[in-house]
Scaffold this active site. Sequence first.
Site, PDB file in Angstrom:
ATOM      1  N   LYS A 153      51.877  20.069 -14.070  1.00  0.00           N
ATOM      2  CA  LYS A 153      52.697  21.098 -13.434  1.00  0.00           C
ATOM      3  C   LYS A 153      54.098  21.153 -14.046  1.00  0.00           C
ATOM      4  O   LYS A 153      54.876  22.061 -13.745  1.00  0.00           O
ATOM      5  CB  LYS A 153      52.818  20.833 -11.932  1.00  0.00           C
ATOM      6  CG  LYS A 153      51.499  20.915 -11.175  1.00  0.00           C
ATOM      7  CD  LYS A 153      50.945  22.316 -11.156  1.00  0.00           C
ATOM      8  CE  LYS A 153      49.695  22.403 -10.288  1.00  0.00           C
ATOM      9  NZ  LYS A 153      49.134  23.767 -10.268  1.00  0.00           N
ATOM     10  N   GLN A 188      54.505  21.266  -6.994  1.00  0.00           N
ATOM     11  CA  GLN A 188      54.868  22.661  -7.267  1.00  0.00           C
ATOM     12  C   GLN A 188      56.373  22.854  -7.387  1.00  0.00           C
ATOM     13  O   GLN A 188      56.815  23.930  -7.793  1.00  0.00           O
ATOM     14  CB  GLN A 188      54.328  23.559  -6.148  1.00  0.00           C
ATOM     15  CG  GLN A 188      52.819  23.655  -6.100  1.00  0.00           C
ATOM     16  CD  GLN A 188      52.230  24.241  -7.356  1.00  0.00           C
ATOM     17  OE1 GLN A 188      51.218  23.738  -7.866  1.00  0.00           O
ATOM     18  NE2 GLN A 188      52.819  25.276  -7.888  1.00  0.00           N
ATOM     19  N   ASP A 231      55.098  15.993  -1.411  1.00  0.00           N
ATOM     20  CA  ASP A 231      54.280  16.422  -2.539  1.00  0.00           C
ATOM     21  C   ASP A 231      55.101  17.441  -3.322  1.00  0.00           C
ATOM     22  O   ASP A 231      55.214  18.602  -2.926  1.00  0.00           O
ATOM     23  CB  ASP A 231      52.975  17.030  -2.029  1.00  0.00           C
ATOM     24  CG  ASP A 231      52.124  17.631  -3.140  1.00  0.00           C
ATOM     25  OD1 ASP A 231      52.545  17.593  -4.316  1.00  0.00           O
ATOM     26  OD2 ASP A 231      51.033  18.143  -2.838  1.00  0.00           O
TER      27      ASP A 231
END
Length: 302
Positions: A122, A99, A96
Amino acid sequence: SWGQRLGPGDEILITWMEHHANIVPWQMLCERTGATLKVAPIDRRGELDLEAFRALLTPRTRLAAFIQISNALGTVLPVREMIAAAKAVGALTLVDGAQAISHQRIDVQALGCDFYVFSGHKLYGPTGIGVLWGREALLREMPPWQGGGDMIRTVSFEKTTYNELPYRFEAGTPNISGAVGLAAAIDYLESLDIDKVHAHEQALLRYATDALRAIPGLQIIGEATHKAGVISFTLEQVHPHDLGTILDSEGVAVRAGHHCAMPVMEFFGVPATARASFGCYTNREDVDQLIGALHRALEVFG
C-alpha cells in the site's frame, strides 16, 4: 501473541468499516479464548457513530482495533478521539494504517496508540511484507508467536531462552529483499513530501467527486465529511464487475468487488462497488478519462 492472555468475559471492539484483515484474526482469537467481539456501527454517509463506539467501550474491553482510513469508502476515522476513549476504560488500541500510510503523515506518538500496522504494497513497496509498530513495554511482555532461528538466545533440550526485541518476533531468515524494497519505497514517498501528496490527492478527490455526481444513475457509496483519495460507486443497472470490464477496455483501471469489506457492502445493500483510487501519480487527465469512460458505459447499457 498478545491475545493469549484473553479469556471469557474479555471484549475486543472493532468497527463496521473494517477490512477482513481486521475482522477475521479477532474472530479466530475469540473462538480460541472465549472472548467476545463487538462491532461499532456506521451511518449511511459511511461515517462511524462515535457515540455508539464510546458506549460499547466497557471495563471489559481489552483491545479496540480499527482502521484509520476505510479502503472501501475512503472515510477518515477520528482515531485520536477513539484512542482517547479506549484509554479511558483501560483498553489497548491497534490502528490499521494500511490505507493511511501513503496518503498522510503518521505520528504514532501524537496518536497515542499502542500498536500501528501497515502493509508494504500500500506504500508502493513490495508485496508480502508489512510493519507492526508497538510500544516497547508491551512487546517485551509478549511471548514469541512463531519459533525458529534468530528468535532465540540459547537452546538446550531442557530450556530455550528468547532473543531481545525485535528479533523475538522475527523467526527464521527474514524477508531481506522485501525490507530493502520497502525502505526504498518509504524514501521515495518522503522525497515527494507526504504533505504535498496529501494536498494533491485531496484536490483530485474534490474534482472527481463533483464530476461523478453529475453522471446520471451513478451513486457514490460513502460520502463522509473527511475522506481520503478513494471513491466507491455504483452505476444504475450495471453490475460493478461488468463496469470494471468496460472501463478496462477504455484504459481506466478501477477495482470492482467487495474490497475485502463484505460487511460494508451488506450495510449499503450492494453486491459490490467500483472503486477509483488516487495516488501521487494520478492527475486530472486520469479523472477526465474515467468520466468519459463512464459515459461510454452508459451508452453501452442504454
